[in-house]
Design a protein around this motif. Structure first.
Motif, PDB file in Angstrom:
ATOM      1  N   ASP A  61     -20.681  -8.448  21.051  1.00  0.00           N
ATOM      2  CA  ASP A  61     -21.544  -9.247  21.916  1.00  0.00           C
ATOM      3  C   ASP A  61     -22.988  -8.740  21.825  1.00  0.00           C
ATOM      4  O   ASP A  61     -23.284  -7.608  22.210  1.00  0.00           O
ATOM      5  CB  ASP A  61     -21.045  -9.162  23.361  1.00  0.00           C
ATOM      6  CG  ASP A  61     -21.719 -10.193  24.268  1.00  0.00           C
ATOM      7  OD1 ASP A  61     -22.790 -10.698  23.895  1.00  0.00           O
ATOM      8  OD2 ASP A  61     -21.156 -10.487  25.337  1.00  0.00           O
ATOM      9  N   MET A  62     -23.889  -9.584  21.323  1.00  0.00           N
ATOM     10  CA  MET A  62     -25.300  -9.218  21.160  1.00  0.00           C
ATOM     11  C   MET A  62     -26.195  -9.949  22.155  1.00  0.00           C
ATOM     12  O   MET A  62     -27.421  -9.985  21.993  1.00  0.00           O
ATOM     13  CB  MET A  62     -25.756  -9.555  19.729  1.00  0.00           C
ATOM     14  CG  MET A  62     -24.964  -8.845  18.639  1.00  0.00           C
ATOM     15  SD  MET A  62     -25.219  -7.044  18.668  1.00  0.00           S
ATOM     16  CE  MET A  62     -26.897  -6.949  18.066  1.00  0.00           C
ATOM     17  N   THR A  63     -25.612 -10.500  23.203  1.00  0.00           N
ATOM     18  CA  THR A  63     -26.395 -11.280  24.171  1.00  0.00           C
ATOM     19  C   THR A  63     -27.456 -10.427  24.851  1.00  0.00           C
ATOM     20  O   THR A  63     -28.609 -10.845  24.995  1.00  0.00           O
ATOM     21  CB  THR A  63     -25.469 -11.904  25.229  1.00  0.00           C
ATOM     22  OG1 THR A  63     -24.475 -12.701  24.577  1.00  0.00           O
ATOM     23  CG2 THR A  63     -26.273 -12.783  26.184  1.00  0.00           C
ATOM     24  N   ILE A 117     -23.724 -14.591  20.779  1.00  0.00           N
ATOM     25  CA  ILE A 117     -24.810 -14.671  21.752  1.00  0.00           C
ATOM     26  C   ILE A 117     -24.471 -15.797  22.716  1.00  0.00           C
ATOM     27  O   ILE A 117     -24.187 -16.924  22.289  1.00  0.00           O
ATOM     28  CB  ILE A 117     -26.171 -14.936  21.078  1.00  0.00           C
ATOM     29  CG1 ILE A 117     -26.548 -13.769  20.167  1.00  0.00           C
ATOM     30  CG2 ILE A 117     -27.258 -15.169  22.115  1.00  0.00           C
ATOM     31  CD1 ILE A 117     -27.818 -13.983  19.375  1.00  0.00           C
ATOM     32  N   ASP A 118     -24.504 -15.496  23.995  1.00  0.00           N
ATOM     33  CA  ASP A 118     -24.228 -16.495  25.022  1.00  0.00           C
ATOM     34  C   ASP A 118     -25.473 -17.366  25.196  1.00  0.00           C
ATOM     35  O   ASP A 118     -26.467 -16.950  25.775  1.00  0.00           O
ATOM     36  CB  ASP A 118     -23.878 -15.793  26.343  1.00  0.00           C
ATOM     37  CG  ASP A 118     -23.395 -16.769  27.401  1.00  0.00           C
ATOM     38  OD1 ASP A 118     -23.926 -17.894  27.466  1.00  0.00           O
ATOM     39  OD2 ASP A 118     -22.496 -16.402  28.187  1.00  0.00           O
ATOM     40  N   GLN A 131     -20.871 -23.225  24.391  1.00  0.00           N
ATOM     41  CA  GLN A 131     -22.196 -22.660  24.639  1.00  0.00           C
ATOM     42  C   GLN A 131     -22.338 -21.200  24.197  1.00  0.00           C
ATOM     43  O   GLN A 131     -23.214 -20.481  24.678  1.00  0.00           O
ATOM     44  CB  GLN A 131     -22.583 -22.774  26.134  1.00  0.00           C
ATOM     45  CG  GLN A 131     -22.459 -24.169  26.701  1.00  0.00           C
ATOM     46  CD  GLN A 131     -23.335 -25.178  25.964  1.00  0.00           C
ATOM     47  OE1 GLN A 131     -24.325 -24.812  25.366  1.00  0.00           O
ATOM     48  NE2 GLN A 131     -22.957 -26.439  26.028  1.00  0.00           N
ATOM     49  N   VAL A 132     -21.471 -20.760  23.306  1.00  0.00           N
ATOM     50  CA  VAL A 132     -21.588 -19.407  22.744  1.00  0.00           C
ATOM     51  C   VAL A 132     -21.752 -19.523  21.230  1.00  0.00           C
ATOM     52  O   VAL A 132     -20.994 -20.232  20.560  1.00  0.00           O
ATOM     53  CB  VAL A 132     -20.350 -18.546  23.060  1.00  0.00           C
ATOM     54  CG1 VAL A 132     -20.463 -17.172  22.390  1.00  0.00           C
ATOM     55  CG2 VAL A 132     -20.191 -18.380  24.570  1.00  0.00           C
ATOM     56  N   LEU A 133     -22.773 -18.835  20.691  1.00  0.00           N
ATOM     57  CA  LEU A 133     -23.039 -18.832  19.257  1.00  0.00           C
ATOM     58  C   LEU A 133     -22.352 -17.641  18.601  1.00  0.00           C
ATOM     59  O   LEU A 133     -22.511 -16.498  19.043  1.00  0.00           O
ATOM     60  CB  LEU A 133     -24.550 -18.740  19.015  1.00  0.00           C
ATOM     61  CG  LEU A 133     -25.011 -18.497  17.573  1.00  0.00           C
ATOM     62  CD1 LEU A 133     -24.717 -19.709  16.705  1.00  0.00           C
ATOM     63  CD2 LEU A 133     -26.496 -18.154  17.527  1.00  0.00           C
ATOM     64  N   TYR A 134     -21.575 -17.904  17.549  1.00  0.00           N
ATOM     65  CA  TYR A 134     -20.910 -16.855  16.779  1.00  0.00           C
ATOM     66  C   TYR A 134     -21.438 -16.891  15.348  1.00  0.00           C
ATOM     67  O   TYR A 134     -21.555 -17.969  14.754  1.00  0.00           O
ATOM     68  CB  TYR A 134     -19.392 -17.081  16.744  1.00  0.00           C
ATOM     69  CG  TYR A 134     -18.726 -17.057  18.094  1.00  0.00           C
ATOM     70  CD1 TYR A 134     -18.249 -15.866  18.639  1.00  0.00           C
ATOM     71  CD2 TYR A 134     -18.562 -18.233  18.825  1.00  0.00           C
ATOM     72  CE1 TYR A 134     -17.625 -15.850  19.880  1.00  0.00           C
ATOM     73  CE2 TYR A 134     -17.952 -18.224  20.072  1.00  0.00           C
ATOM     74  CZ  TYR A 134     -17.479 -17.033  20.591  1.00  0.00           C
ATOM     75  OH  TYR A 134     -16.863 -17.023  21.825  1.00  0.00           O
ATOM     76  N   GLN A 135     -21.740 -15.715  14.782  1.00  0.00           N
ATOM     77  CA  GLN A 135     -22.205 -15.653  13.410  1.00  0.00           C
ATOM     78  C   GLN A 135     -21.537 -14.503  12.671  1.00  0.00           C
ATOM     79  O   GLN A 135     -21.360 -13.409  13.211  1.00  0.00           O
ATOM     80  CB  GLN A 135     -23.726 -15.476  13.345  1.00  0.00           C
ATOM     81  CG  GLN A 135     -24.492 -16.721  13.771  1.00  0.00           C
ATOM     82  CD  GLN A 135     -25.990 -16.574  13.558  1.00  0.00           C
ATOM     83  OE1 GLN A 135     -26.533 -15.475  13.682  1.00  0.00           O
ATOM     84  NE2 GLN A 135     -26.660 -17.672  13.254  1.00  0.00           N
ATOM     85  N   LYS A 136     -21.201 -14.783  11.419  1.00  0.00           N
ATOM     86  CA  LYS A 136     -20.583 -13.782  10.548  1.00  0.00           C
ATOM     87  C   LYS A 136     -21.357 -13.787   9.234  1.00  0.00           C
ATOM     88  O   LYS A 136     -21.361 -14.794   8.521  1.00  0.00           O
ATOM     89  CB  LYS A 136     -19.114 -14.128  10.309  1.00  0.00           C
ATOM     90  CG  LYS A 136     -18.386 -13.199   9.344  1.00  0.00           C
ATOM     91  CD  LYS A 136     -16.959 -13.690   9.162  1.00  0.00           C
ATOM     92  CE  LYS A 136     -16.189 -12.821   8.177  1.00  0.00           C
ATOM     93  NZ  LYS A 136     -14.801 -13.328   7.970  1.00  0.00           N
TER      94      LYS A 136
END
Length: 287
Positions: free
Chosen positions: A274-276, A135-136, A115-120
């Motif tokens: 972390d951009m949540t 983003i959580d 349930q956590v989105l990671y982007q590079k």
């Protein structure tokens, strides 16, 4: 945040909404002439069968647990069109996924893990020179009042299947996709019945038209969604006077290679910003 998700690319609605409400269609037996039944009742029976198939399609697709997925999104506004393409693998049991998305010449590596989105993003660094942002999705979903999997898993949410009735499903015919025989259906989803339906109705209207292609096991092979998204006043549009901006969005998803391996792992913590909180603040401003 919900408004921005819609205007920026509508992937959340198109992808998420789509693959559940419209996944399905096993058996196309139309019971052509059994006794002296009228063509009207025969048509009604076929329609009911199609509706039942669509409603159970997500479950049938999910039984495979994993699949390879491709997605293409075209968004057009103010005479400009942006196309993004993504491909990767999806774990329908866990909600995890690994994808590479390309848009306007930029490549983004994306993962959803627990349930956590990671982007590079290629050629860009996040806060502190870190390579990844996260983003959580659970926290974002909680703010929006939806299930987190409705954001993170593009093939999730049985709730959408409840938004169709017999009148909303029409069998178009049969077609081959990557050599696989499929049955093609047109489906109309009642937006008011969807989670967050009131907000969606203001942005995309009362009905969401889709087309789905289902294999002989009732699994989703392709889904096409075309919609016009209206930016709300919360997106910076005036309450009256100028017409709200409209974004035409076309989304096509394809599923294949059911049962494939999905290797979804979170990046090393020291490489992640972390951009949540920023996402949540943006959501509060636009809610």
């Amino acid at each position: 945040m919900r408004s921005k998700r819609m205007t920026a690319g509508a992937i959340a609605v198109a992808a998420v909404t789509g693959s559940v409400a419209l996944t399905g269609c096993g058996g196309d037996g139309d019971s052509e002439e059994k006794g002296a039944s009228s063509s009207a009742s025969s048509g009604a029976g076929a329609r009911e069968e199609g509706t039942a198939a669509v409603r159970t399609a997500y479950d049938r697709t999910a039984e495979a647990e994993t699949a390879r997925m491709e997605i293409e999104v075209k968004a057009a506004a103010d005479g400009r069109t942006m196309t993004s393409n993504g491909r990767g693998t999806l774990d329908m049991a866990e909600g995890d996924s690994v994808m590479t998305v390309t848009a306007e010449g930029k490549r983004v590596e994306q993962r959803v893990v627990d349930q956590v989105l990671y982007q590079k993003m290629e050629g860009q660094k996040a806060q502190g020179g870190r390579s990844w942002v996260k983003i959580d999705l659970e926290k974002v979903a909680d703010q929006q009042g939806v299930n987190p999997q409705q954001i993170g898993d593009p093939a999730q949410s049985a709730a959408y299947a409840k938004a169709i009735a017999d009148k909303d499903v029409t069998k178009v015919g049969t077609e081959k996709i990557d050599g696989v025989d499929t049955t093609r259906y047109k489906v109309t989803v009642d937006v008011a019945e969807l989670p967050g339906g009131a907000q969606l109705r203001r942005q995309i209207g009362p009905a969401l038209p889709m087309e789905v292609w289902l294999d002989d096991q009732g699994r989703l092979r392709r889904q096409q969604v075309d919609m016009t998204v209206k930016a709300s006043a919360a997106d910076g549009q005036p309450e009256s006077g100028a017409s709200p901006q409209q974004v035409k969005v076309s989304t096509r998803m394809e599923f294949s290679d059911f049962g494939t391996e999905v290797d979804a792992e979170a990046p090393p913590a020291k490489q992640v910003a972390d951009m949540t909180d920023e996402a949540l603040q943006g959501g509060r401003k636009q809610s």
